[in-house]
Design a protein around this motif. Structure first.
Motif, PDB file in Angstrom:
ATOM      1  N   VAL A   1       0.839  -1.206   0.000  1.00 51.31           N
ATOM      2  CA  VAL A   1       0.000   0.000   0.000  1.00 51.31           C
ATOM      3  C   VAL A   1       0.872   1.254   0.000  1.00 51.31           C
ATOM      4  N   GLU A   2       1.901   1.269   0.832  1.00 52.80           N
ATOM      5  CA  GLU A   2       2.772   2.438   0.923  1.00 52.80           C
ATOM      6  C   GLU A   2       3.488   2.726  -0.389  1.00 52.80           C
ATOM      7  N   HIS A   3       3.743   1.692  -1.168  1.00 48.82           N
ATOM      8  CA  HIS A   3       4.401   1.867  -2.466  1.00 48.82           C
ATOM      9  C   HIS A   3       3.399   2.168  -3.586  1.00 48.82           C
ATOM     10  N   GLY A   4       2.124   2.301  -3.238  1.00 50.67           N
ATOM     11  CA  GLY A   4       1.117   2.609  -4.240  1.00 50.67           C
ATOM     12  C   GLY A   4       0.592   1.413  -4.998  1.00 50.67           C
ATOM     13  N   TYR A   5       0.832   0.203  -4.468  1.00 48.21           N
ATOM     14  CA  TYR A   5       0.379  -1.014  -5.136  1.00 48.21           C
ATOM     15  C   TYR A   5      -0.687  -1.755  -4.335  1.00 48.21           C
ATOM     16  N   GLY A   6      -1.446  -1.036  -3.528  1.00 49.17           N
ATOM     17  CA  GLY A   6      -2.527  -1.672  -2.790  1.00 49.17           C
ATOM     18  C   GLY A   6      -3.543  -2.327  -3.703  1.00 49.17           C
ATOM     19  N   SER A   7      -3.707  -1.775  -4.917  1.00 47.96           N
ATOM     20  CA  SER A   7      -4.678  -2.338  -5.859  1.00 47.96           C
ATOM     21  C   SER A   7      -4.246  -3.707  -6.385  1.00 47.96           C
ATOM     22  N   ARG A   8      -2.984  -4.069  -6.195  1.00 48.65           N
ATOM     23  CA  ARG A   8      -2.508  -5.377  -6.647  1.00 48.65           C
ATOM     24  C   ARG A   8      -2.769  -6.463  -5.614  1.00 48.65           C
ATOM     25  N   LEU A   9      -3.121  -6.070  -4.390  1.00 44.66           N
ATOM     26  CA  LEU A   9      -3.427  -7.048  -3.349  1.00 44.66           C
ATOM     27  C   LEU A   9      -4.789  -7.670  -3.621  1.00 44.66           C
ATOM     28  N   LEU A  10      -4.851  -8.988  -3.603  1.00 36.90           N
ATOM     29  CA  LEU A  10      -6.113  -9.688  -3.843  1.00 36.90           C
ATOM     30  C   LEU A  10      -6.697 -10.275  -2.568  1.00 36.90           C
ATOM     31  N   ALA A  11      -5.906 -11.066  -1.850  1.00 39.31           N
ATOM     32  CA  ALA A  11      -6.463 -11.765  -0.692  1.00 39.31           C
ATOM     33  C   ALA A  11      -5.387 -12.080   0.336  1.00 39.31           C
ATOM     34  N   ALA A  12      -5.821 -12.169   1.591  1.00 38.92           N
ATOM     35  CA  ALA A  12      -5.009 -12.712   2.669  1.00 38.92           C
ATOM     36  C   ALA A  12      -5.710 -13.975   3.150  1.00 38.92           C
ATOM     37  N   VAL A  13      -4.949 -15.043   3.349  1.00 45.48           N
ATOM     38  CA  VAL A  13      -5.533 -16.341   3.685  1.00 45.48           C
ATOM     39  C   VAL A  13      -4.937 -16.828   5.004  1.00 45.48           C
TER      40      VAL A  13
ATOM     41  N   TYR B   1     -10.382 -22.189   6.087  1.00 50.52           N
ATOM     42  CA  TYR B   1      -9.642 -20.956   5.858  1.00 50.52           C
ATOM     43  C   TYR B   1     -10.556 -19.742   6.025  1.00 50.52           C
ATOM     44  N   TRP B   2      -9.974 -18.682   6.547  1.00 49.80           N
ATOM     45  CA  TRP B   2     -10.602 -17.374   6.480  1.00 49.80           C
ATOM     46  C   TRP B   2      -9.852 -16.580   5.421  1.00 49.80           C
ATOM     47  N   ILE B   3     -10.585 -16.072   4.452  1.00 48.17           N
ATOM     48  CA  ILE B   3     -10.004 -15.324   3.343  1.00 48.17           C
ATOM     49  C   ILE B   3     -10.466 -13.875   3.431  1.00 48.17           C
ATOM     50  N   TYR B   4      -9.511 -12.970   3.390  1.00 49.87           N
ATOM     51  CA  TYR B   4      -9.828 -11.539   3.384  1.00 49.87           C
ATOM     52  C   TYR B   4      -9.649 -11.017   1.963  1.00 49.87           C
ATOM     53  N   SER B   5     -10.720 -10.479   1.387  1.00 49.90           N
ATOM     54  CA  SER B   5     -10.658  -9.871   0.071  1.00 49.90           C
ATOM     55  C   SER B   5     -10.329  -8.389   0.224  1.00 49.90           C
ATOM     56  N   PHE B   6      -9.168  -7.996  -0.269  1.00 54.27           N
ATOM     57  CA  PHE B   6      -8.771  -6.593  -0.153  1.00 54.27           C
ATOM     58  C   PHE B   6      -9.692  -5.683  -0.950  1.00 54.27           C
ATOM     59  N   ARG B   7     -10.183  -6.159  -2.067  1.00 54.46           N
ATOM     60  CA  ARG B   7     -11.049  -5.316  -2.902  1.00 54.46           C
ATOM     61  C   ARG B   7     -12.411  -5.091  -2.259  1.00 54.46           C
ATOM     62  N   ARG B   8     -12.869  -6.071  -1.490  1.00 54.89           N
ATOM     63  CA  ARG B   8     -14.176  -5.963  -0.845  1.00 54.89           C
ATOM     64  C   ARG B   8     -14.073  -5.477   0.590  1.00 54.89           C
ATOM     65  N   GLY B   9     -12.873  -5.559   1.177  1.00 56.72           N
ATOM     66  CA  GLY B   9     -12.698  -5.127   2.559  1.00 56.72           C
ATOM     67  C   GLY B   9     -13.461  -5.998   3.535  1.00 56.72           C
ATOM     68  N   ALA B  10     -13.500  -7.320   3.269  1.00 54.78           N
ATOM     69  CA  ALA B  10     -14.283  -8.220   4.118  1.00 54.78           C
ATOM     70  C   ALA B  10     -13.697  -9.628   4.073  1.00 54.78           C
ATOM     71  N   PHE B  11     -14.018 -10.406   5.120  1.00 52.33           N
ATOM     72  CA  PHE B  11     -13.604 -11.796   5.245  1.00 52.33           C
ATOM     73  C   PHE B  11     -14.730 -12.733   4.813  1.00 52.33           C
ATOM     74  N   TYR B  12     -14.345 -13.934   4.384  1.00 52.84           N
ATOM     75  CA  TYR B  12     -15.333 -15.000   4.187  1.00 52.84           C
ATOM     76  C   TYR B  12     -14.651 -16.342   4.454  1.00 52.84           C
ATOM     77  N   PRO B  13     -15.436 -17.353   4.855  1.00 52.19           N
ATOM     78  CA  PRO B  13     -14.863 -18.675   5.142  1.00 52.19           C
ATOM     79  C   PRO B  13     -14.793 -19.535   3.890  1.00 52.19           C
ATOM     80  N   PHE B  14     -13.809 -20.383   3.854  1.00 54.20           N
ATOM     81  CA  PHE B  14     -13.657 -21.358   2.776  1.00 54.20           C
ATOM     82  C   PHE B  14     -13.247 -22.676   3.417  1.00 54.20           C
TER      83      PHE B  14
ATOM     84  N   GLU C   1     -19.070 -23.702   6.598  1.00 58.60           N
ATOM     85  CA  GLU C   1     -18.822 -22.301   6.255  1.00 58.60           C
ATOM     86  C   GLU C   1     -19.874 -21.393   6.887  1.00 58.60           C
ATOM     87  N   PHE C   2     -21.126 -21.813   6.858  1.00 54.78           N
ATOM     88  CA  PHE C   2     -22.181 -20.998   7.467  1.00 54.78           C
ATOM     89  C   PHE C   2     -22.029 -20.938   8.986  1.00 54.78           C
ATOM     90  N   THR C   3     -21.557 -22.047   9.578  1.00 57.84           N
ATOM     91  CA  THR C   3     -21.303 -22.052  11.025  1.00 57.84           C
ATOM     92  C   THR C   3     -20.194 -21.068  11.377  1.00 57.84           C
TER      93      THR C   3
END
Length: 201
Positions: free
Chosen positions: A118-130, A141-154, A167-169
């Motif tokens: 983000v500091e280098h101006g490439y935050g838009s290249r980040l897709l997910a944190a797992v 897994y808990w997946i964080y989508s950088f573009r959506r700013g939210a987590f979801y289970p997988f 996943e629903f649990t």
């Protein structure tokens, strides 16, 4: 739509178009309490593994950003004990793969890496944190989508099946503790490459 196109659509271009807000790497610190809940209420142990997924850019400046991410993680390795590798999967996506028995150190290192992009101006290249977990039934897994700013289970199962009930649990248990993605169309599965066992393999 192929796997590569699906990932690009759900975690990339379409997610960016439909983004609710700018993603903030500080959101990753939500896992600092979530991993305790995962163990205490659901019987999941942290895998001591996690990964940051990003799409590359063929430029000298971007290579410098990746080099700085590696330098920061290398400098922190002695203090936190977090090991890391930078890899590329069969779909052309890049991963910073982190290993640490201490979930707090793992989360902190993940944040450092994301924040550097983000500091280098490439935050838009980040897709997910797992973030990986495991119980007697297998991985989750808990997946964080950088573009959506939210987590979801997988919750993958053999044969590229998903355990939707679990996943629903997870969603119900961690709702309010994590910023959960409400639109399940964006709960995209991150299947490993052929022969891999983790989303980043």
């Amino acid at each position: 739509m192929g796997l590569l196109d699906g990932l690009r659509a759900v975690l990339g271009l379409r997610a960016e178009r439909d983004a609710k807000r700018d993603a903030d790497p500080d959101d990753l610190f939500g896992m600092s309490t979530a991993y305790i809940t995962m163990e205490a209420e659901l019987g999941y142990e942290a895998m001591a593994e996690g990964a940051l997924c990003f799409s590359g850019v063929d430029s000298h400046q971007f290579r410098e950003a990746v080099d700085e991410v590696e330098a920061i993680l290398e400098a922190g390795r002695e203090e936190t004990g977090t090991d890391f590798t930078v890899t590329e999967d069969d779909h052309g996506y890049h991963w910073v793969v982190l290993e640490d028995d201490d979930p707090e150190d793992l989360i902190t290192s993940m944040h450092f890496a994301a924040d550097t992009f983000v500091e280098h101006g490439y935050g838009s290249r980040l897709l997910a944190a797992v973030f990986g977990y495991r119980n007697e039934d297998g991985p989750a897994y808990w997946i964080y989508s950088f573009r959506r700013g939210a987590f979801y289970p997988f919750v993958p199962r053999p044969g590229r099946e998903r355990d939707s009930s679990t996943e629903f649990t997870l969603e119900a248990t961690l709702d309010g503790e994590l910023e959960i993605e409400r639109d399940k169309e964006y709960w995209y599965p991150l299947w490993p490459s052929e022969g891999g066992t983790r989303p980043w393999e």
